[in-house]
Design an enzyme around this catalytic site. Structure first.
Site, PDB file in Angstrom:
ATOM      1  N   ASP A 263       0.838  -1.193   0.000  1.00  7.55           N
ATOM      2  CA  ASP A 263       0.000   0.000   0.000  1.00  7.55           C
ATOM      3  C   ASP A 263       0.873   1.242   0.000  1.00  7.55           C
ATOM      4  OD1 ASP A 263      -2.102  -1.666   0.254  1.00  7.55           O
ATOM      5  OD2 ASP A 263      -2.343  -1.379   2.421  1.00  7.55           O
ATOM      6  N   LYS A 285      -1.158   2.551  -6.310  1.00 15.66           N
ATOM      7  CA  LYS A 285      -0.939   3.331  -7.521  1.00 15.66           C
ATOM      8  C   LYS A 285      -1.604   2.714  -8.749  1.00 15.66           C
ATOM      9  CE  LYS A 285       3.137   5.698  -7.508  1.00 15.66           C
ATOM     10  NZ  LYS A 285       4.583   5.466  -7.411  1.00 15.66           N
ATOM     11  N   GLY A 316       0.434  -1.186   5.897  1.00 13.51           N
ATOM     12  CA  GLY A 316       0.854  -0.310   6.991  1.00 13.51           C
ATOM     13  C   GLY A 316       0.272  -0.823   8.293  1.00 13.51           C
ATOM     14  N   GLY A 317       0.994  -0.617   9.372  1.00 16.74           N
ATOM     15  CA  GLY A 317       0.483  -1.020  10.689  1.00 16.74           C
ATOM     16  C   GLY A 317       0.270  -2.509  10.761  1.00 16.74           C
ATOM     17  N   ILE A 321      -6.071  -4.484  11.625  1.00 18.02           N
ATOM     18  CA  ILE A 321      -6.654  -3.284  12.212  1.00 18.02           C
ATOM     19  C   ILE A 321      -6.906  -2.313  11.062  1.00 18.02           C
ATOM     20  CG2 ILE A 321      -6.327  -1.359  13.823  1.00 18.02           C
ATOM     21  CD1 ILE A 321      -6.431  -3.883  15.360  1.00 18.02           C
ATOM     22  N   THR A 346       0.377  -1.568  15.093  1.00 15.26           N
ATOM     23  CA  THR A 346      -0.655  -0.714  14.526  1.00 15.26           C
ATOM     24  C   THR A 346      -0.418   0.751  14.903  1.00 15.26           C
ATOM     25  OG1 THR A 346      -3.036  -0.492  14.246  1.00 15.26           O
ATOM     26  CG2 THR A 346      -2.259  -0.995  16.467  1.00 15.26           C
ATOM     27  N   ALA A 347      -0.973   1.650  14.083  1.00 15.06           N
ATOM     28  CA  ALA A 347      -0.718   3.084  14.249  1.00 15.06           C
ATOM     29  C   ALA A 347      -1.031   3.569  15.665  1.00 15.06           C
ATOM     30  CB  ALA A 347      -1.527   3.881  13.223  1.00 15.06           C
ATOM     31  N   MET A 396      -8.155   7.380  10.519  1.00 14.95           N
ATOM     32  CA  MET A 396      -8.789   8.024   9.370  1.00 14.95           C
ATOM     33  C   MET A 396      -9.798   9.077   9.795  1.00 14.95           C
ATOM     34  SD  MET A 396      -9.293   4.650   6.998  1.00 14.95           S
ATOM     35  CE  MET A 396      -9.778   3.500   8.279  1.00 14.95           C
ATOM     36  N   GLY A 425       3.175   9.630  12.315  1.00  8.04           N
ATOM     37  CA  GLY A 425       3.761   9.046  13.516  1.00  8.04           C
ATOM     38  C   GLY A 425       4.939   8.127  13.211  1.00  8.04           C
TER      39      GLY A 425
HETATM   40  N1  SAH Z   1      -3.678  -1.066   9.231  1.00  5.67           N
HETATM   41  C1  SAH Z   1      -3.228   0.251   9.634  1.00  5.67           C
HETATM   42  C2  SAH Z   1      -4.304   1.293   9.558  1.00  5.67           C
HETATM   43  C3  SAH Z   1      -4.772   1.574   8.168  1.00  5.67           C
HETATM   44  S1  SAH Z   1      -6.005   2.787   8.137  1.00  5.67           S
HETATM   45  C4  SAH Z   1      -2.671   0.155  11.036  1.00  5.67           C
HETATM   46  O1  SAH Z   1      -2.816  -0.878  11.706  1.00  5.67           O
HETATM   47  O2  SAH Z   1      -2.061   1.123  11.484  1.00  5.67           O
HETATM   48  C5  SAH Z   1      -5.062   4.225   7.792  1.00  5.67           C
HETATM   49  C6  SAH Z   1      -5.028   5.134   9.001  1.00  5.67           C
HETATM   50  O3  SAH Z   1      -4.081   4.650   9.928  1.00  5.67           O
HETATM   51  C7  SAH Z   1      -4.591   6.539   8.710  1.00  5.67           C
HETATM   52  O4  SAH Z   1      -5.657   7.328   8.219  1.00  5.67           O
HETATM   53  C8  SAH Z   1      -4.151   6.996  10.073  1.00  5.67           C
HETATM   54  O5  SAH Z   1      -5.257   7.318  10.886  1.00  5.67           O
HETATM   55  C9  SAH Z   1      -3.524   5.728  10.629  1.00  5.67           C
HETATM   56  N2  SAH Z   1      -2.078   5.709  10.410  1.00  5.67           N
HETATM   57  C10 SAH Z   1      -1.371   4.811   9.735  1.00  5.67           C
HETATM   58  N3  SAH Z   1      -0.042   5.098   9.769  1.00  5.67           N
HETATM   59  C11 SAH Z   1       0.073   6.207  10.495  1.00  5.67           C
HETATM   60  C12 SAH Z   1       1.186   7.016  10.912  1.00  5.67           C
HETATM   61  N4  SAH Z   1       2.445   6.712  10.570  1.00  5.67           N
HETATM   62  N5  SAH Z   1       0.923   8.100  11.652  1.00  5.67           N
HETATM   63  C13 SAH Z   1      -0.324   8.423  12.023  1.00  5.67           C
HETATM   64  N6  SAH Z   1      -1.399   7.702  11.658  1.00  5.67           N
HETATM   65  C14 SAH Z   1      -1.208   6.610  10.909  1.00  5.67           C
END
Ligand code: SAH
Length: 477
Positions: A263, A285, A316-317, A321, A346-347, A396, A425
């Site tokens: 992603d 993309k 991500g994260g 989640i 997770t974030a 989000m 973050g």
């Molecule tokens: N699966 C991911 C979340 C995906 S939803 C996880 O577990 O983190 C995408 C949202 O995650 C973003 O809109 C934001 O709210 C949060 N997020 C992901 N990475 C982030 C970061 N580095 N800093 C702050 N918020 C983040």
């Protein structure tokens, strides 16, 4: 110095350790593991030595060293803090042709103990011949990340099947090919999932397959229409951005990937850790601007896996989640594709830590909830939550700050509840914006907050003002 590498069978053989401190203890642990008869000479011993002595794993001999104690020993270790005594042990061992290791005195050693990666029965030993022990340790750490514990499971299975493998693949190149495909195939994957019995059964199946010895082992002839070996998908949570926050298992998966589907949230630094010749596809993309149709990603995963590729789907994260990981594995399961899952940080967890915000706190918050401002259906559901003493981590959320604030207030959150927004973050450009719900919308606007940003609501959010430690200090006006 050029050392001869050696793996010694010390089972039931006498080894003398002079010294009873922490260093001696580490050596003793290894020797006990190898089944040696450990005898210790020391005036004082650690607690652990005491326990070993009680259960009979170590024999305590004389309190003082005497040359004669070395008689009948196969190895000796001098690990006292008395250099003179250590030298005496080394000299006496030398006369008796007993190999000796003197701690921190390479010139007195006739053998050295390597740094090891223990995946018994697979054992990897590293040595710099005393030139730079720390370097050996660092090399060992790298090797540690490359070989997960499934190698031990595999080695044990192969030990049992060794004769059968030799019989079936009599010529060496064929045998080598067989082993190579084993590492990429279901046996290894089942071992990695700690399904030892299934891995054994898969190995039996491979050996029982009727493919002619030396034939392409990837073709399973038990199948009416030979298919290429089936690929697999590993769902990897890559954390919030700081590459140091991925797990060893994530690193291994990236190292072994044929194809990586990621992603936009996955940081380039994380992708840099992946195998160089892995194909990388930014699914954010290729399929368009905003909403990547999940169906398209699913199909892509399926296609690649069916072509025998090891697909790593990086998110991500954490994938479970707000990551749609659940939908993806459902799809894979329905299509009979093997998958495994590597959790990520997770974030909410990461942003809280990097902002100095404890998500739970004895005084302020007894629970924490991960929520999203996005909802699939337009809702008439109950409020997000109203419980006092709770922390709310909203994903989000910042793009729709006004309706979000309205909903929180409607749900009964007081207007003076603290919030913290953590934007980007764990990345060098991380920003923290603090305030209360009353001024949430204005703060988001003033500071031009953009995704990815996490909103933390609750008493603990205010703690960032004093606890922050990473990147720029928080702004609160
Ligand atoms: N699966 C991911 C979340 C995906 S939803 C996880 O577990 O983190 C995408 C949202 O995650 C973003 O809109 C934001 O709210 C949060 N997020 C992901 N990475 C982030 C970061 N580095 N800093 C702050 N918020 C983040």
């Amino acid at each position: 110095m050029h050392l001869f590498p050696l793996f010694a069978d010390l089972s039931g053989r006498r080894v003398l350790i002079v010294g009873g401190g922490a260093v001696a203890e580490r050596k003793a642990a290894l020797l006990i593991g190898a089944g040696a008869q450990v005898e210790i000479v020391a005036s004082q011993v650690t607690k652990l030595f005491d326990q070993w002595i009680v259960v009979g794993k170590v024999r305590r001999g004389a309190a003082a060293f005497d040359d004669g104690l070395l008689d009948g020993c196969w190895l000796a270790i001098a690990a006292t803090d008395d250099r003179e005594l250590n030298a005496r042990v080394a000299a006496a061992a030398g006369t008796r042709r007993v190999l000796v290791n003197v701690v921190d005195e390479p010139s007195l050693c006739t053998f050295q103990v390597p740094s090891i990666v223990d995946r018994s029965p697979l054992m990897i030993a590293v040595s710099t011949g005393g030139a730079a022990p720390m370097l050996a340790r660092l090399a060992r750490e790298r090797i540690e990340t490359l070989f997960d514990h499934s190698w031990g499971v595999l080695a044990a299975l192969l030990e049992r099947a060794r004769a059968r493998i030799r019989a079936r693949y009599a010529n060496l190149p064929a045998r080598r090919r067989f082993y190579e495909t084993l590492l990429r195939g279901p046996v290894m994957r089942l071992a990695a999932a700690q399904r030892v019995d299934d891995a054994g059964a898969a190995l039996d199946a491979e050996l029982a397959g009727s493919a002619a010895p030396g034939a392409d082992a990837r073709v399973s002839s038990s199948h009416p229409h030979p298919l290429p070996e089936q690929g697999s998908v590993t769902l990897v949570g890559a954390g919030p951005g700081d590459p140091g926050l991925i797990t060893l298992n994530a690193l291994r998966a990236l190292n072994e990937a044929d194809v990586i589907l990621h992603d936009r949230l996955v940081s380039p630094e994380v992708l840099d850790l992946a195998r160089r010749d892995a194909e990388r596809i930014d699914v954010g993309k290729i399929v368009g601007k905003h909403h990547t149709p999940q169906a398209q990603i699913n199909e892509l995963m399926l296609d690649e896996a069916r072509r025998g590729k090891r697909v790593v789907r990086v998110k991500g994260g954490d994938a479970f989640i707000f990551g749609r990981g659940g939908e993806e594995i459902e799809y894979l399961r329905e299509h009979g594709i093997r998958y495994s899952i590597v959790p990520g940080i997770t974030a909410a967890i990461a942003c809280a830590a990097y902002a100095g915000i404890p998500l739970t706190h004895r005084d302020h918050a007894q629970s924490v909830r991960f929520a999203t401002a996005h909802r699939r259906r337009s809702e008439t559901e109950d409020g997000v939550l109203t419980a006092a003493g709770e922390t709310l981590a909203i994903y989000m959320g910042v793009a729709e700050a006004p309706p979000l604030r309205d909903r929180l207030l409607a749900d009964g959150w007081p207007a003076d509840t603290p919030f913290a927004i953590v934007e980007n973050g764990t990345r060098p450009e991380q920003r923290i914006v603090l305030g209360t719900l009353a001024d949430l919308v204005e703060r988001v606007r003033t500071h031009d907050v953009h995704a990815p940003a996490l909103l933390i609501v609750g008493a603990v959010a205010a703690l960032a003002a004093q606890n922050h430690w990473f990147a720029a200090p928080p702004v609160d006006r």
